[in-house]
Design a protein around this motif. Sequence first.
Motif, PDB file in Angstrom:
ATOM      1  N   LEU A 319      37.261  33.290  30.877  1.00  0.00           N
ATOM      2  CA  LEU A 319      38.816  33.302  31.480  1.00  0.00           C
ATOM      3  C   LEU A 319      39.230  34.487  32.219  1.00  0.00           C
ATOM      4  O   LEU A 319      38.419  35.216  32.127  1.00  0.00           O
ATOM      5  CB  LEU A 319      39.505  33.895  29.814  1.00  0.00           C
ATOM      6  CG  LEU A 319      40.487  33.008  28.760  1.00  0.00           C
ATOM      7  CD1 LEU A 319      39.546  32.888  28.371  1.00  0.00           C
ATOM      8  CD2 LEU A 319      41.283  34.028  28.028  1.00  0.00           C
ATOM      9  N   VAL A 320      39.544  33.577  33.333  1.00  0.00           N
ATOM     10  CA  VAL A 320      39.591  34.752  34.638  1.00  0.00           C
ATOM     11  C   VAL A 320      40.932  35.043  35.099  1.00  0.00           C
ATOM     12  O   VAL A 320      41.570  34.365  35.028  1.00  0.00           O
ATOM     13  CB  VAL A 320      38.677  33.855  35.648  1.00  0.00           C
ATOM     14  CG1 VAL A 320      38.592  34.863  37.310  1.00  0.00           C
ATOM     15  CG2 VAL A 320      37.407  33.905  36.028  1.00  0.00           C
ATOM     16  N   HIS A 321      40.936  36.528  34.851  1.00  0.00           N
ATOM     17  CA  HIS A 321      41.917  37.091  35.292  1.00  0.00           C
ATOM     18  C   HIS A 321      42.585  37.532  36.521  1.00  0.00           C
ATOM     19  O   HIS A 321      41.543  38.778  36.599  1.00  0.00           O
ATOM     20  CB  HIS A 321      42.457  38.515  34.365  1.00  0.00           C
ATOM     21  CG  HIS A 321      44.154  38.442  33.448  1.00  0.00           C
ATOM     22  ND1 HIS A 321      45.129  36.846  33.227  1.00  0.00           N
ATOM     23  CD2 HIS A 321      44.607  38.749  32.379  1.00  0.00           C
ATOM     24  CE1 HIS A 321      45.937  37.476  33.712  1.00  0.00           C
ATOM     25  NE2 HIS A 321      45.741  38.513  32.184  1.00  0.00           N
ATOM     26  N   VAL A 322      43.204  37.406  37.141  1.00  0.00           N
ATOM     27  CA  VAL A 322      43.271  38.403  38.387  1.00  0.00           C
ATOM     28  C   VAL A 322      45.066  38.333  38.688  1.00  0.00           C
ATOM     29  O   VAL A 322      45.603  38.574  38.522  1.00  0.00           O
ATOM     30  CB  VAL A 322      43.626  37.175  40.048  1.00  0.00           C
ATOM     31  CG1 VAL A 322      43.773  38.037  41.231  1.00  0.00           C
ATOM     32  CG2 VAL A 322      42.370  35.912  40.190  1.00  0.00           C
ATOM     33  N   SER A 323      44.699  40.639  38.379  1.00  0.00           N
ATOM     34  CA  SER A 323      45.199  41.184  38.963  1.00  0.00           C
ATOM     35  C   SER A 323      46.363  40.994  40.413  1.00  0.00           C
ATOM     36  O   SER A 323      45.789  41.608  41.380  1.00  0.00           O
ATOM     37  CB  SER A 323      45.395  42.783  38.773  1.00  0.00           C
ATOM     38  OG  SER A 323      46.089  43.742  38.507  1.00  0.00           O
ATOM     39  N   LEU A 324      47.416  40.877  40.264  1.00  0.00           N
ATOM     40  CA  LEU A 324      48.252  40.686  41.395  1.00  0.00           C
ATOM     41  C   LEU A 324      48.596  41.746  41.931  1.00  0.00           C
ATOM     42  O   LEU A 324      48.651  42.244  43.279  1.00  0.00           O
ATOM     43  CB  LEU A 324      49.531  39.825  41.181  1.00  0.00           C
ATOM     44  CG  LEU A 324      48.585  38.741  40.780  1.00  0.00           C
ATOM     45  CD1 LEU A 324      50.625  37.614  41.204  1.00  0.00           C
ATOM     46  CD2 LEU A 324      48.215  37.574  42.202  1.00  0.00           C
ATOM     47  N   GLY A 325      48.922  42.387  41.268  1.00  0.00           N
ATOM     48  CA  GLY A 325      49.617  44.043  41.201  1.00  0.00           C
ATOM     49  C   GLY A 325      48.251  45.079  42.029  1.00  0.00           C
ATOM     50  O   GLY A 325      47.880  46.101  43.084  1.00  0.00           O
ATOM     51  N   ALA A 326      46.855  45.004  41.101  1.00  0.00           N
ATOM     52  CA  ALA A 326      45.830  46.041  41.869  1.00  0.00           C
ATOM     53  C   ALA A 326      45.265  45.198  42.884  1.00  0.00           C
ATOM     54  O   ALA A 326      44.914  45.701  43.566  1.00  0.00           O
ATOM     55  CB  ALA A 326      44.614  45.772  41.027  1.00  0.00           C
ATOM     56  N   ALA A 327      45.641  43.906  43.080  1.00  0.00           N
ATOM     57  CA  ALA A 327      45.424  43.229  44.768  1.00  0.00           C
ATOM     58  C   ALA A 327      46.063  43.706  45.872  1.00  0.00           C
ATOM     59  O   ALA A 327      45.510  43.974  46.718  1.00  0.00           O
ATOM     60  CB  ALA A 327      45.083  41.493  44.602  1.00  0.00           C
ATOM     61  N   ASP A 328      47.186  43.980  45.050  1.00  0.00           N
ATOM     62  CA  ASP A 328      49.158  44.363  46.240  1.00  0.00           C
ATOM     63  C   ASP A 328      48.468  45.507  46.683  1.00  0.00           C
ATOM     64  O   ASP A 328      49.061  45.978  47.826  1.00  0.00           O
ATOM     65  CB  ASP A 328      50.373  43.550  46.069  1.00  0.00           C
ATOM     66  CG  ASP A 328      49.673  42.489  46.266  1.00  0.00           C
ATOM     67  OD1 ASP A 328      49.370  41.822  47.195  1.00  0.00           O
ATOM     68  OD2 ASP A 328      50.691  41.305  45.590  1.00  0.00           O
ATOM     69  N   ARG A 329      47.802  45.832  45.734  1.00  0.00           N
ATOM     70  CA  ARG A 329      47.250  47.598  46.124  1.00  0.00           C
ATOM     71  C   ARG A 329      46.289  48.650  46.699  1.00  0.00           C
ATOM     72  O   ARG A 329      45.425  49.307  46.870  1.00  0.00           O
ATOM     73  CB  ARG A 329      47.818  48.793  44.747  1.00  0.00           C
ATOM     74  CG  ARG A 329      49.189  48.717  44.575  1.00  0.00           C
ATOM     75  CD  ARG A 329      50.206  49.460  45.340  1.00  0.00           C
ATOM     76  NE  ARG A 329      51.591  49.431  44.828  1.00  0.00           N
ATOM     77  CZ  ARG A 329      52.072  51.016  43.695  1.00  0.00           C
ATOM     78  NH1 ARG A 329      51.281  52.112  43.940  1.00  0.00           N
ATOM     79  NH2 ARG A 329      53.141  50.979  43.576  1.00  0.00           N
TER      80      ARG A 329
END
Length: 411
Positions: A319-329
């Motif tokens: 499973l690969v989980h991309v944190s959109l919130g982390a990317a955008d900060r």
Amino acid sequence: MIHLTEGDRMPEKLPVEFVWNPEFGRDPYAAYAALRKKGPVHPIEFPPGVEAFLVVDYEHGRRALNDPRLSKNPFEGPEAFRAILGQGNPVLAHNMLNSDPPDHTRLRRLVAKAFTPRRTESLRPRVQEITDRLIDAMAVKGHAELLDDFAFPLPITVICELLGVPVEDRDDFRRWSTALITPPFDDEQILLRVEANAAIRAYFLRTIAGRRAEPRDDMISALVLARDEEELLSEEELVSTLTLLLIAGHETTVNLIGNGMLALLSDPGQLRLLREQPELLPSAIEEFLRYEGPVERATFRFSTADMEIAGVHIPKRSLVHVSLGAADRDPGAFDDPDTLDITRADNRHVAFGHGIHFCLGAPLARLEAQVAFGTLLRRLPDIALGCPPDELSWRQDGSLIRGLRALPVRF
């Protein structure tokens, strides 16, 4: 809760609870920043037999969102995860969000014409009418709980009208949506999910039967036609697609409005600037999406082969989980990322995802947000928080959604 500061040694794996406890919910961005200093990719401790990884930077996160080696089909995932998914007739398993080309292309094309910029813009008068009616009801009281009184009924009414289902059923929709998007990691949540799956499936099967008998000018009738006469999707895909549209059609906008209003009301300078220069509203919406987006983490992707992300080995079926919130900060992608700046230029956030799974309803969410924020600030010029900021709490149910439990306001 893991407390990470610069210089700490990273644990071998992040406990799965890392991303859904109250402390993390209050400020996930500080935790993500600490992780990012250790590296862009981190293993997560999932149940035995499931390898999982969290991506916390912009460069590798954005790339992963469009990597064809990372499947969106949950049946490409590990066996233990498929067993969890299979609990209780999963109505969200067979739609464009959980498929790869060519199935994804076929299913997305069926509904794409309902969300074109031109079609979406034609909805503006109706969105404005709904917005004004909701504000009329709030204005006489001088206070409101902005989520229940405004942010939820606005998008749920719009998507109900597009689909062709009674808005009077919205409380049921909200209850089912919450159960379906909350990970079923305990017996109680598994039961709620099973019940929600059965209820929403029965609801849409009844509605589909009604449209077969008496077609209308709505999206359900159009999709039933595509199912019966053109054979472009199966009955299972039809129910799953309708469920996805109902949930995605309101969950993100509810929290875009709630999160954005909190950010704005917490920053008097930015609030004053937007009031003085309402032409900044479109860029303000993009900044709300980047700064406090409604979807904290993208839906799971599943590696179809052994691969690497940022030098980290990702075994097949992980499973690969991309944190959109982390990317955008990520300061590597945005100047001063922890500051709200409604004049920010070239705002290439990933709040709506990236690549072929970019949110189909993004034009509608942007339209609803522009009407909502613009009308609230115009009609309620003295709107302010109705409680001390430290009394606000964030949803912490393990779902992918970043949203408040409530947002009291006064005016």
